[in-house]
Design a protein around this motif. Structure first.
Motif, mmCIF file in Angstrom:
data_model
loop_
_atom_site.group_PDB
_atom_site.id
_atom_site.type_symbol
_atom_site.label_atom_id
_atom_site.label_comp_id
_atom_site.label_asym_id
_atom_site.label_seq_id
_atom_site.Cartn_x
_atom_site.Cartn_y
_atom_site.Cartn_z
ATOM 1 N N ARG A 168 0.810 -1.212 0.000
ATOM 2 C CA ARG A 168 0.000 0.000 0.000
ATOM 3 C C ARG A 168 0.849 1.269 0.000
ATOM 4 O O ARG A 168 0.411 2.304 -0.500
ATOM 5 C CB ARG A 168 -0.943 -0.015 1.205
ATOM 6 C CG ARG A 168 -2.015 -1.085 1.128
ATOM 7 C CD ARG A 168 -3.035 -0.926 2.235
ATOM 8 N NE ARG A 168 -4.068 -1.945 2.133
ATOM 9 C CZ ARG A 168 -5.145 -1.845 1.360
ATOM 10 N NH1 ARG A 168 -5.322 -0.752 0.641
ATOM 11 N NH2 ARG A 168 -6.036 -2.815 1.331
ATOM 12 N N VAL A 169 2.031 1.181 0.589
ATOM 13 C CA VAL A 169 2.911 2.357 0.599
ATOM 14 C C VAL A 169 3.248 2.763 -0.828
ATOM 15 O O VAL A 169 3.220 3.947 -1.179
ATOM 16 C CB VAL A 169 4.199 2.076 1.407
ATOM 17 C CG1 VAL A 169 5.189 3.231 1.238
ATOM 18 C CG2 VAL A 169 3.870 1.863 2.879
ATOM 19 N N TRP A 170 3.564 1.772 -1.661
ATOM 20 C CA TRP A 170 3.863 2.066 -3.073
ATOM 21 C C TRP A 170 2.658 2.708 -3.750
ATOM 22 O O TRP A 170 2.804 3.679 -4.504
ATOM 23 C CB TRP A 170 4.238 0.776 -3.804
ATOM 24 C CG TRP A 170 4.419 0.954 -5.278
ATOM 25 C CD1 TRP A 170 5.490 1.514 -5.909
ATOM 26 C CD2 TRP A 170 3.482 0.596 -6.308
ATOM 27 N NE1 TRP A 170 5.284 1.527 -7.275
ATOM 28 C CE2 TRP A 170 4.067 0.971 -7.548
ATOM 29 C CE3 TRP A 170 2.228 -0.002 -6.316
ATOM 30 C CZ2 TRP A 170 3.421 0.753 -8.767
ATOM 31 C CZ3 TRP A 170 1.583 -0.217 -7.523
ATOM 32 C CH2 TRP A 170 2.187 0.159 -8.731
ATOM 33 N N MET A 171 1.471 2.207 -3.466
ATOM 34 C CA MET A 171 0.273 2.775 -4.078
ATOM 35 C C MET A 171 0.053 4.221 -3.626
ATOM 36 O O MET A 171 -0.360 5.079 -4.411
ATOM 37 C CB MET A 171 -0.944 1.915 -3.742
ATOM 38 C CG MET A 171 -0.893 0.528 -4.369
ATOM 39 S SD MET A 171 -2.215 -0.560 -3.780
ATOM 40 C CE MET A 171 -3.665 0.315 -4.369
ATOM 41 N N LEU A 172 0.325 4.503 -2.367
ATOM 42 C CA LEU A 172 0.193 5.876 -1.867
ATOM 43 C C LEU A 172 1.219 6.803 -2.508
ATOM 44 O O LEU A 172 0.916 7.951 -2.845
ATOM 45 C CB LEU A 172 0.338 5.891 -0.347
ATOM 46 C CG LEU A 172 -0.822 5.308 0.459
ATOM 47 C CD1 LEU A 172 -0.464 5.216 1.935
ATOM 48 C CD2 LEU A 172 -2.073 6.169 0.284
ATOM 49 N N LEU A 173 2.452 6.304 -2.678
ATOM 50 C CA LEU A 173 3.505 7.123 -3.281
ATOM 51 C C LEU A 173 3.166 7.477 -4.725
ATOM 52 O O LEU A 173 3.346 8.611 -5.162
ATOM 53 C CB LEU A 173 4.848 6.398 -3.209
ATOM 54 C CG LEU A 173 5.435 6.191 -1.817
ATOM 55 C CD1 LEU A 173 6.713 5.350 -1.894
ATOM 56 C CD2 LEU A 173 5.730 7.527 -1.144
ATOM 57 N N VAL A 174 2.666 6.479 -5.479
ATOM 58 C CA VAL A 174 2.339 6.711 -6.891
ATOM 59 C C VAL A 174 1.029 7.478 -7.031
ATOM 60 O O VAL A 174 0.923 8.410 -7.837
ATOM 61 C CB VAL A 174 2.259 5.370 -7.656
ATOM 62 C CG1 VAL A 174 1.741 5.594 -9.072
ATOM 63 C CG2 VAL A 174 3.629 4.702 -7.697
ATOM 64 N N GLY A 175 0.017 7.097 -6.259
ATOM 65 C CA GLY A 175 -1.306 7.665 -6.442
ATOM 66 C C GLY A 175 -1.556 8.970 -5.719
ATOM 67 O O GLY A 175 -2.484 9.714 -6.078
ATOM 68 N N VAL A 176 -0.763 9.277 -4.681
ATOM 69 C CA VAL A 176 -0.987 10.494 -3.900
ATOM 70 C C VAL A 176 0.217 11.432 -3.955
ATOM 71 O O VAL A 176 0.101 12.584 -4.385
ATOM 72 C CB VAL A 176 -1.326 10.151 -2.428
ATOM 73 C CG1 VAL A 176 -1.521 11.440 -1.616
ATOM 74 C CG2 VAL A 176 -2.569 9.280 -2.347
ATOM 75 N N LEU A 177 1.386 10.954 -3.515
ATOM 76 C CA LEU A 177 2.554 11.837 -3.450
ATOM 77 C C LEU A 177 2.982 12.319 -4.832
ATOM 78 O O LEU A 177 3.233 13.522 -5.037
ATOM 79 C CB LEU A 177 3.721 11.126 -2.762
ATOM 80 C CG LEU A 177 4.999 11.966 -2.642
ATOM 81 C CD1 LEU A 177 4.771 13.179 -1.753
ATOM 82 C CD2 LEU A 177 6.165 11.129 -2.106
ATOM 83 N N ALA A 178 3.076 11.386 -5.801
ATOM 84 C CA ALA A 178 3.541 11.772 -7.147
ATOM 85 C C ALA A 178 2.634 12.837 -7.777
ATOM 86 O O ALA A 178 3.144 13.844 -8.287
ATOM 87 C CB ALA A 178 3.651 10.540 -8.048
#
Length: 540
Positions: free
Chosen positions: A437-447
Motif C-alpha cells: 500500500r505504501v507504493w500505491m500511496l507514493l504513486v497515487g498520492v505523493l507523485a
C-alpha cells in the motif's frame, strides 16, 4: 493458413535480464547526469542536497519506475498499446508520450553531434586558450538571432555534417532491432562509458585545486533544506533523470521475458543511475576546483550547468590542465556514448508504437520513423538559430510534456481506472522486492501532488514573462503551440484504426502471456478481459 498471413509478428525481446538492465541504465544515464545534476546539487545546498535527492529517489523515482515497468510488462506493448489494453480511452496517453519522444529525439541528436566534434577539437585544442566561449558560440555554432519576421538561420556545415553521421549510426542500430541492435549497442557502449568516466574522474581528482571543488560540492548548507524550492528541484531532477513517464520504460519492459524480476531490476537501475550522477558530480567539481584556482576565483564563480558547463567551462579546463587533451577526449567521448544510449531509447518508443499500430516489420518501421525525424532535426538544428530553438523546445517539452504527461498518467491510472492494485499484484507475482500500500500511496498520492506543484510553478514562471526574452510568435511555434499541438495530435492518432496485422488485433505473445499466467486484471469478476470488455483472445 489464411490466419498466418495476417498474424502480427511476434514481439521482440531482450536476450536476458542483464541486457535489459544495461539498456535501462543506458537510457537513464544521459547528458543531464553529467552536466545538470552537479550544478543542481551545488545550488541545492551541496552535501545537504543529498537528503532531498535520496528522498525523491525513494519516494518518487523508484516507485514511478516500478509503475512504468508494471504497465509495459503486464500489458505487453508500446506505450499506446499498453494504455489501450488497460482501457480504450487511455490510448491518447500513450501517443502523448510517443510524440514527446519525437520532439526530444530531434534536438537530442544535435547535442551528440556537438560532443562528437568537441571530442576531435579536444585532441587538437582547436578553440585556443582563452577563446573557449567565443569559439563555441561564434565560430562553431555561428549563433544568430531570431528576427521579428522569422528565423534568420543558415546552414552550419561543422554542425550539420556530424549531425547527419549521428543519425546514420542511430538508424543502423535501430534497424537491427531490440536484441541485435539496442541490446548489443548498450552491451558495448555502457561498459565503455563507465570505464571512460571513471578514468576521467580519477584524473580530475589529481588536478591542483580539486579538493576546493569537492569541498564546494559536498559541504552541506543545512539551511537550504528549509527551502521548498530545493525539494522541488530534487523531485524535478529525479523525474527527468530516470526516464520515467514518457514511454521509455513502458516500452523496454514490454520486451522482458515473462518471469523477469521487475522490482529487483528497477532497484538496480535506480541506484546505478544515482551512483553515476554522484560520480559525475565528483569529477565535474574537482575539475571546477582546478579551474577556480587557475583563475584565482571562488568555485562559485565557475559553477554552471548545461551547455555552458560542457562546451565552455570544460574546454577551459582542457586548455589549462596538464594532459588536458586526454581529459577532453574522455569527457566529450563520454557525452557521445551517454547521448547515443539515451537517444536510441527515445526513438524506440516511437518505433515500437508504430510497429504495434501498423503491424509492419522492424526495418520498414524504423526507416519510416527515423528518416523524417532525422530530416527535421538536420533542418532545424544545423542552422545558426539552432541553439535558440533547442533551448525553447527543451524547456517547454520538459515542463509541459514530460511533467504534465506524468501528472495526467498517474491520475488516470490511479484514480480514474483504479489499476494500481492490478499493477501491484503483477509486480509482486514475479519480483524479489514486494510492494504494498505504501507504493500505491507514493504513486497515487505523493507523485500527483509533487508533479502538480512543479507543473503549476512552471506555468506561473513561463506565463509571467516571455521565456528567454524570445518573440511571442517564436514561443508559440516552439513552445506553447508545440505542447498544445502534441496533445491534439495524440488524440487524433488514437482515433485512427489499428491495422489487421497490429498487435492490438492479433498478438500471440499477449494471448500466451494471459493463458500461462492464468491472470486476471479484474480481481472482482475473476475473468480475463481485454479493453472494451472482450474476452481473452477475441482481439482489441
Amino acid at each position: 493458413m489464411a490466419h498466418a498471413t495476417t498474424q502480427a509478428p511476434r514481439r521482440e525481446a531482450f536476450s536476458s535480464r542483464n541486457v535489459f538492465i544495461l539498456s535501462a541504465i543506458g537510457s537513464a544515464v544521459g547528458l543531464g547526469n553529467i552536466w545538470r545534476f552537479p550544478y543542481v546539487a551545488y545550488e541545492g545546498g551541496g552535501g545537504a542536497f543529498l537528503i532531498p535527492y535520496l528522498c525523491a529517489l525513494l519516494t518518487a523515482g523508484i516507485p514511478l519506475l516500478f509503475f512504468d515497468y508494471a504497465i509495459g510488462h503486464r500489458f505487453r506493448g508500446s506505450a499506446p498499446l499498453a494504455f489501450r489494453r488497460m482501457h480504450r480511452a487511455a490510448e491518447p496517453l500513450g501517443w502523448w508520450q510517443v510524440l514527446i519522444c519525437v520532439v526530444i529525439a530531434a534536438y537530442y541528436a544535435v547535442i551528440i553531434a556537438w560532443a562528437a566534434m568537441y571530442t576531435w577539437f579536444s585532441a587538437r585544442l582547436s578553440w585556443g586558450a582563452g577563446n573557449e566561449e567565443n569559439f563555441f558560440f561564434t565560430e562553431f555554432l555561428q549563433l544568430g538571432d531570431v528576427g521579428a519576421d522569422g528565423l534568420s538561420g543558415s546552414f552550419v556545415p561543422q554542425v550539420g555534417l556530424p549531425l547527419i553521421a549521428v543519425w546514420l549510426v542511430v538508424i543502423a542500430i535501430m534497424a537491427l532491432g531490440v536484441k541485435r541492435g539496442i541490446g548489443r549497442a548498450n552491451m558495448v557502449l555502457m561498459p565503455l562509458l563507465t570505464t571512460m568516466f571513471v578514468i576521467l574522474v580519477v584524473q580530475a581528482l589529481f588536478l591542483p585545486g580539486a579538493a576546493d571543488g569537492l569541498n564546494a560540492f559536498f559541504t552541506p548548507n543545512w539551511a537550504a533544506l528549509a527551502d521548498p524550492a530545493v525539494w522541488a528541484a530534487a523531485y524535478g531532477h529525479i523525474f527527468f533523470s530516470l526516464s520515467v513517464a514518457f514511454g521509455i520504460m513502458v516500452t523496454y519492459s514490454s520486451y522482458l521475458k515473462r518471469k523477469t524480476d521487475l522490482t529487483g531490476s528497477g532497484l538496480v537501475v535506480g541506484f546505478a543511475n544515482s551512483g553515476f550522477e554522484i560520480l559525475a558530480g565528483i569529477g565535474v567539481f574537482a575539475a571546477l576546483g582546478f579551474m577556480a584556482q587557475a583563475a584565482g576565483t571562488d568555485v562559485s564563480n565557475q559553477a554552471s550547468a548545461g551547455i555552458g558547463l560542457a562546451f565552455v567551462a570544460f574546454p577551459t579546463i582542457v586548455s589549462q590542465a596538464t594532459g588536458g587533451s586526454i581529459i577532453g577526449v574522455l569527457f566529450f567521448g563520454a557525452l557521445v556514448f551517454a547521448g547515443i544510449t539515451s537517444l536510441i531509447s527515445v526513438l524506440e518508443v516511437v518505433v515500437s508504437a508504430l510497429q504495434d499500430k501498423l503491424g509492419w516489420g522492424r526495418v520498414r518501421t524504423t526507416l519510416v520513423v527515423t528518416i523524417p525525424i532525422g530530416l527535421v532535426s538536420i533542418a532545424l538544428f544545423s542552422t545558426t538559430t539552432a541553439l535558440l530553438v533547442l533551448d525553447t523546445a527543451d524547456a517547454f517539452i520538459n515542463a509541459f510534456g514530460i511533467m504534465a504527461g506524468a501528472f495526467v498518467a498517474v491520475i488516470v491510472v490511479s484514480w480514474v481506472l483504479y489499476k494500481l492494485p492490478v499493477l501491484r499484484e503483477h509486480l509482486n507475482r514475479r519480483s524479489s522486492f514486494r510492494v504494498g500500500r505504501v507504493w500505491m500511496l507514493l504513486v497515487g498520492v505523493l507523485a500527483p501532488v509533487v508533479l502538480g506543484y512543479l507543473l503549476v510553478s512552471e506555468i506561473i514562471a513561463k506565463s509571467a514573462e516571455p521565456y528567454g526574452g524570445y518573440p511571442v510568435w517564436f514561443l508559440w511555434v516552439f513552445g506553447w503551440g508545440m505542447v498544445i499541438g502534441l496533445i491534439v495530435l495524440a488524440v487524433l492518432l488514437s482515433l485512427l484504426p489499428w491495422s489487421s496485422r497490429s498487435h492490438a488485433k492479433d498478438d500471440p505473445d499477449y494471448d500466451e502471456f494471459l493463458q500461462v499466467e492464468s491472470y486476471t486484471p479484474d480481481s472482482e469478476t475473476g475473468t480475463v478481459r481485454l479493453p472494451g470488455g472482450t474476452q481473452k483472445g477475441a482481439g482489441a
